[in-house]
Design a protein around this motif. Structure first.
Motif, PDB file in Angstrom:
ATOM      1  N   LEU A  59      41.250  21.613  53.237  1.00  0.00           N
ATOM      2  CA  LEU A  59      41.414  21.818  51.803  1.00  0.00           C
ATOM      3  C   LEU A  59      41.750  23.281  51.570  1.00  0.00           C
ATOM      4  O   LEU A  59      41.119  24.166  52.151  1.00  0.00           O
ATOM      5  CB  LEU A  59      40.126  21.444  51.062  1.00  0.00           C
ATOM      6  N   TYR A  60      42.743  23.519  50.730  1.00  0.00           N
ATOM      7  CA  TYR A  60      43.112  24.881  50.352  1.00  0.00           C
ATOM      8  C   TYR A  60      42.590  25.163  48.956  1.00  0.00           C
ATOM      9  O   TYR A  60      42.600  24.285  48.095  1.00  0.00           O
ATOM     10  CB  TYR A  60      44.630  25.070  50.351  1.00  0.00           C
ATOM     11  N   ASN A  78      43.524  32.588  42.736  1.00  0.00           N
ATOM     12  CA  ASN A  78      44.211  33.120  41.564  1.00  0.00           C
ATOM     13  C   ASN A  78      44.453  32.041  40.507  1.00  0.00           C
ATOM     14  O   ASN A  78      44.300  32.296  39.319  1.00  0.00           O
ATOM     15  CB  ASN A  78      45.542  33.770  41.970  1.00  0.00           C
ATOM     16  N   ARG A  79      44.818  30.861  40.940  1.00  0.00           N
ATOM     17  CA  ARG A  79      45.082  29.749  40.011  1.00  0.00           C
ATOM     18  C   ARG A  79      43.867  28.852  39.803  1.00  0.00           C
ATOM     19  O   ARG A  79      43.907  27.943  38.986  1.00  0.00           O
ATOM     20  CB  ARG A  79      46.243  28.904  40.532  1.00  0.00           C
ATOM     21  N   GLU A  80      42.793  29.078  40.599  1.00  0.00           N
ATOM     22  CA  GLU A  80      41.600  28.232  40.592  1.00  0.00           C
ATOM     23  C   GLU A  80      42.006  26.768  40.800  1.00  0.00           C
ATOM     24  O   GLU A  80      41.678  25.892  40.023  1.00  0.00           O
ATOM     25  CB  GLU A  80      40.793  28.413  39.310  1.00  0.00           C
ATOM     26  N   TRP A  81      42.734  26.540  41.891  1.00  0.00           N
ATOM     27  CA  TRP A  81      43.320  25.237  42.169  1.00  0.00           C
ATOM     28  C   TRP A  81      43.018  24.805  43.604  1.00  0.00           C
ATOM     29  O   TRP A  81      43.102  25.608  44.529  1.00  0.00           O
ATOM     30  CB  TRP A  81      44.835  25.295  41.965  1.00  0.00           C
ATOM     31  N   LEU A  82      42.687  23.526  43.782  1.00  0.00           N
ATOM     32  CA  LEU A  82      42.412  22.916  45.082  1.00  0.00           C
ATOM     33  C   LEU A  82      43.567  22.005  45.459  1.00  0.00           C
ATOM     34  O   LEU A  82      44.080  21.273  44.596  1.00  0.00           O
ATOM     35  CB  LEU A  82      41.132  22.077  45.011  1.00  0.00           C
ATOM     36  N   PHE A  83      43.941  21.993  46.753  1.00  0.00           N
ATOM     37  CA  PHE A  83      45.022  21.097  47.160  1.00  0.00           C
ATOM     38  C   PHE A  83      45.011  20.868  48.663  1.00  0.00           C
ATOM     39  O   PHE A  83      44.499  21.681  49.428  1.00  0.00           O
ATOM     40  CB  PHE A  83      46.390  21.631  46.715  1.00  0.00           C
ATOM     41  N   THR A  84      45.554  19.739  49.064  1.00  0.00           N
ATOM     42  CA  THR A  84      45.747  19.406  50.470  1.00  0.00           C
ATOM     43  C   THR A  84      46.768  18.284  50.575  1.00  0.00           C
ATOM     44  O   THR A  84      46.972  17.536  49.616  1.00  0.00           O
ATOM     45  CB  THR A  84      44.427  18.987  51.155  1.00  0.00           C
TER      46      THR A  84
END
Length: 183
Positions: free
Chosen positions: A132-133, A137-143
Motif C-alpha cells: 500500500l502506498y 501530500n495528498r493524504e491518499w492511499l493507493f495500490t
C-alpha cells in the motif's frame, strides 16, 4: 633527433596532456571517503516516536529498527522490521497501520508499506493488502496489488485500492467478489 625519440615524444606528450586535463577538483568526493552510499548514515533501534500538534498526540510510531539514508541524493528512511503506527483524530479516536516493511521517501512524501499491511480506521473499516502506498501530500492511499476491504458487513476483494485516509472515498478496483456477513 632520432626517429625513436620523436615517436616517444609524439606518443607520451598527448597521454600526459590528457591526464593533466582530465584531473579536476575532487575535494567533495574525497570528503565522502569512508561513507558508502550503500550504507545508512544512521540506525535507530526500538523506536517509539510520538508526534504532537498543539500539545495533542496525533501519531505514535513504533518500530524495531529504522535505517536513515539521508546521505543519498534521493533520501529515504527504511523500516526493515516493520512498523506499528497509531493515528489519532481530533476526537482522539485511533486508527492503526501495521506493515512488515516500510520505506519513506523524503522528496516525494510517498510511504511504501509492504508485507501483511493492515489499516484499521476509527469506524472499524479494515484494509488488508500486500502493498500500500500513502501519499502524505495528498493524504491518499493507493495500490494495484490484491486487497481485501472490510466495510460494515461487506468484505470486498479486488486487485487494487484508491481512497482518502478516512475511507470516505474508498474504492476497491477490479472487484473479484463481495461477501456480506451476517450480523
Amino acid at each position: 633527433m632520432d626517429l625513436n625519440h620523436s615517436f616517444k615524444v609524439f606518443f607520451v606528450c598527448p597521454v600526459v596532456l590528457s591526464l593533466f586535463l582530465s584531473c579536476k577538483n575532487n575535494f567533495e568526493e574525497v570528503k565522502k571517503i569512508g561513507i558508502s552510499e550503500n550504507e545508512p548514515i544512521g540506525i535507530a533501534e526500538h523506536i517509539n516516536l510520538k508526534y504532537t500538534d498543539s500539545g495533542r498526540v496525533t501519531a505514535n510510531l513504533k518500530s524495531p529498527k529504522m535505517l536513515d539514508y539521508s546521505n543519498r541524493e534521493f533520501a529515504f528512511n527504511e523500516f526493515p522490521d516493520g512498523i506499528d503506527l497509531d493515528l489519532f483524530d481530533e476526537q482522539n479516536q485511533k486508527s492503526n497501520v501495521i506493515a512488515d516493511y516500510a520505506i519513506v521517501y523524503d522528496k516525494t512524501g510517498i510511504i511504501d508499506l509492504q508485507g501483511h499491511v493492515v489499516l484499521s480506521s476509527t469506524n472499524k473499516d479494515t484494509l488488508f493488502a500486500e502493498q500500500l502506498y500513502y501519499d502524505q501530500n495528498r493524504e491518499w492511499l493507493f495500490t494495484n496489488k490484491p486487497v481485501t476491504f472490510r466495510t460494515g458487513r461487506d468484505v470486498i476483494n479486488g486487485k487494487g485500492f484508491d481512497s482518502d485516509t478516512k475511507f470516505t472515498k474508498a474504492q476497491v478496483l477490479e472487484i473479484d467478489g463481495i461477501i456480506t456477513l451476517d450480523e
